[in-house]
Design a protein around this motif. Structure first.
Motif, PDB file in Angstrom:
ATOM      1  N   GLY A  63      38.171  -2.016 -16.649  1.00  0.00           N
ATOM      2  CA  GLY A  63      38.122  -0.674 -17.215  1.00  0.00           C
ATOM      3  C   GLY A  63      39.203   0.210 -16.624  1.00  0.00           C
ATOM      4  O   GLY A  63      40.082  -0.245 -15.891  1.00  0.00           O
ATOM      5  N   LEU A  64      39.120   1.490 -16.956  1.00  0.00           N
ATOM      6  CA  LEU A  64      40.098   2.470 -16.499  1.00  0.00           C
ATOM      7  C   LEU A  64      39.397   3.558 -15.693  1.00  0.00           C
ATOM      8  O   LEU A  64      38.337   4.037 -16.089  1.00  0.00           O
ATOM      9  N   SER A  65      40.005   3.970 -14.593  1.00  0.00           N
ATOM     10  CA  SER A  65      39.474   5.048 -13.773  1.00  0.00           C
ATOM     11  C   SER A  65      39.639   6.374 -14.499  1.00  0.00           C
ATOM     12  O   SER A  65      40.745   6.709 -14.931  1.00  0.00           O
ATOM     13  N   GLY A  98      35.044   3.777 -26.805  1.00  0.00           N
ATOM     14  CA  GLY A  98      34.584   2.868 -25.764  1.00  0.00           C
ATOM     15  C   GLY A  98      33.328   3.359 -25.095  1.00  0.00           C
ATOM     16  O   GLY A  98      32.605   4.199 -25.641  1.00  0.00           O
ATOM     17  N   VAL A  99      33.073   2.828 -23.907  1.00  0.00           N
ATOM     18  CA  VAL A  99      31.907   3.231 -23.128  1.00  0.00           C
ATOM     19  C   VAL A  99      32.348   3.631 -21.732  1.00  0.00           C
ATOM     20  O   VAL A  99      33.396   3.205 -21.242  1.00  0.00           O
ATOM     21  N   ILE A 100      31.524   4.436 -21.089  1.00  0.00           N
ATOM     22  CA  ILE A 100      31.847   4.976 -19.774  1.00  0.00           C
ATOM     23  C   ILE A 100      30.600   4.906 -18.894  1.00  0.00           C
ATOM     24  O   ILE A 100      29.481   5.045 -19.390  1.00  0.00           O
ATOM     25  N   ALA A 101      30.819   4.670 -17.606  1.00  0.00           N
ATOM     26  CA  ALA A 101      29.700   4.629 -16.656  1.00  0.00           C
ATOM     27  C   ALA A 101      30.156   5.146 -15.303  1.00  0.00           C
ATOM     28  O   ALA A 101      31.336   5.011 -14.944  1.00  0.00           O
ATOM     29  N   ASN A 110      32.231  10.957  -7.848  1.00  0.00           N
ATOM     30  CA  ASN A 110      32.393  11.450  -9.217  1.00  0.00           C
ATOM     31  C   ASN A 110      33.232  10.516 -10.092  1.00  0.00           C
ATOM     32  O   ASN A 110      33.444  10.801 -11.262  1.00  0.00           O
ATOM     33  N   HIS A 111      33.704   9.422  -9.523  1.00  0.00           N
ATOM     34  CA  HIS A 111      34.540   8.470 -10.251  1.00  0.00           C
ATOM     35  C   HIS A 111      33.736   7.786 -11.359  1.00  0.00           C
ATOM     36  O   HIS A 111      32.568   7.470 -11.185  1.00  0.00           O
ATOM     37  N   LYS A 112      34.413   7.595 -12.500  1.00  0.00           N
ATOM     38  CA  LYS A 112      33.791   6.872 -13.604  1.00  0.00           C
ATOM     39  C   LYS A 112      34.774   5.824 -14.109  1.00  0.00           C
ATOM     40  O   LYS A 112      35.975   5.908 -13.865  1.00  0.00           O
ATOM     41  N   THR A 113      34.245   4.837 -14.811  1.00  0.00           N
ATOM     42  CA  THR A 113      35.087   3.817 -15.423  1.00  0.00           C
ATOM     43  C   THR A 113      34.871   3.851 -16.924  1.00  0.00           C
ATOM     44  O   THR A 113      33.738   3.914 -17.403  1.00  0.00           O
ATOM     45  N   LEU A 114      35.986   3.830 -17.641  1.00  0.00           N
ATOM     46  CA  LEU A 114      35.996   3.765 -19.095  1.00  0.00           C
ATOM     47  C   LEU A 114      36.407   2.359 -19.499  1.00  0.00           C
ATOM     48  O   LEU A 114      37.448   1.862 -19.052  1.00  0.00           O
TER      49      LEU A 114
END
Length: 138
Positions: A63-65, A98-101, A110-114
């Motif tokens: 995923g992407l940060s 897409g999806v994110i978590a 607070n970091h998420k991945t897409l």
């Protein structure tokens, strides 16, 4: 969450993206290497180094940060000095993107991945540059 088998590439590990990933909807921020983002700014770590053993981070590496608020970006800049040299870009993404978590680290909760469903080229065209200084000093 709907069945992911046909949506994601074969190289994704089992349970990736994770069950807590939600359809993307709204504003997303990403730090890039240039003011005007290019396709390579939206390649995952896995895309850049497919032979690497990502271990427990195998799913996240695909995923992407990203961040979902300016406040989260400001916090990230304060925690990770290298981000001051990056450029901040913003996009409004819909559920088809897409999806994110949440993928917090020990110092950056607070970091998420897409995990995108659209190409890196399409992402490069959607994301627009922002002023890092405005965010950092907000």
């Amino acid at each position: 969450m709907e069945e992911k088998v046909s949506m994601w590439p074969d190289h994704y590990p089992e349970k990736c993206p994770p069950d807590d990933a939600k359809k993307t909807s709204g504003v997303v921020y990403r730090f890039t290497n240039r003011t005007n983002p290019k396709q390579k700014d939206f390649l995952s770590y896995y895309d850049l180094k497919p032979g690497e053993n990502w271990g427990k981070k195998a799913c996240q590496a695909r995923g992407l940060s990203v961040y979902t608020s300016e406040e989260d970006c400001k916090t990230a800049i304060s925690l990770v000095p290298a981000l001051k040299k990056k450029k901040l870009c913003i996009a409004e993404l819909g559920s088809e993107s897409g999806v994110i978590a949440p993928t917090p680290s020990k110092n950056n909760y607070n970091h998420k991945t897409l995990w995108p469903l659209i190409s890196a080229q399409d992402l490069a065209e959607i994301f627009m540059p922002m002023d890092n200084l405005r965010v950092a000093h907000a």
